[in-house]
Design a protein around this motif. Structure first.
Motif, PDB file in Angstrom:
ATOM      1  N   VAL A  20      -8.217 -11.431  40.720  1.00 34.07           N
ATOM      2  CA  VAL A  20      -8.413 -12.171  39.477  1.00 34.07           C
ATOM      3  C   VAL A  20      -8.957 -11.186  38.450  1.00 34.07           C
ATOM      4  CG1 VAL A  20      -9.701 -14.012  38.349  1.00 34.07           C
ATOM      5  CG2 VAL A  20      -8.904 -14.310  40.700  1.00 34.07           C
ATOM      6  N   SER A  32     -10.543 -13.216  44.521  1.00 39.24           N
ATOM      7  CA  SER A  32     -10.976 -14.611  44.538  1.00 39.24           C
ATOM      8  C   SER A  32     -11.319 -14.997  45.972  1.00 39.24           C
ATOM      9  CB  SER A  32      -9.863 -15.524  44.022  1.00 39.24           C
ATOM     10  OG  SER A  32      -8.783 -15.541  44.928  1.00 39.24           O
ATOM     11  N   SER A  38      -8.191 -17.149  49.727  1.00 30.09           N
ATOM     12  CA  SER A  38      -8.233 -16.307  48.541  1.00 30.09           C
ATOM     13  C   SER A  38      -6.908 -16.422  47.819  1.00 30.09           C
ATOM     14  CB  SER A  38      -8.478 -14.849  48.941  1.00 30.09           C
ATOM     15  OG  SER A  38      -8.336 -14.007  47.818  1.00 30.09           O
TER      16      SER A  38
END
Length: 68
Positions: free
Chosen positions: A14, A2, A10
């Motif tokens: 994910v 992410s 971040s």
């Protein structure tokens, strides 16, 4: 991975198990459209986008980006 450009942070890895790609966004609406892909998470119905450089694997295959 992410990544939030606006927050500069971040949240780590994910996983999206079921997704369908959408048409790429237009530069006039998203200045980073050429660096991102848009998709729908088919499990949640949520429209999302990801940065090309943050994509680590696809269909179980690790990806390696090479600059030419």
């Amino acid at each position: 991975m992410s990544y939030s450009l606006s927050r500069g942070t971040s949240d780590g890895i994910v996983e999206v198990h079921n997704a369908r790609l959408r048409n790429r966004g237009q530069i006039q609406y998203n200045q980073f459209a050429e660096l991102q892909e848009e998709y729908i998470n088919t499990n949640t119905g949520e429209p999302r986008r990801f940065w090309h450089c943050c994509l680590l694997s696809l269909n179980g295959q690790s990806l390696k980006f090479v600059a030419e």
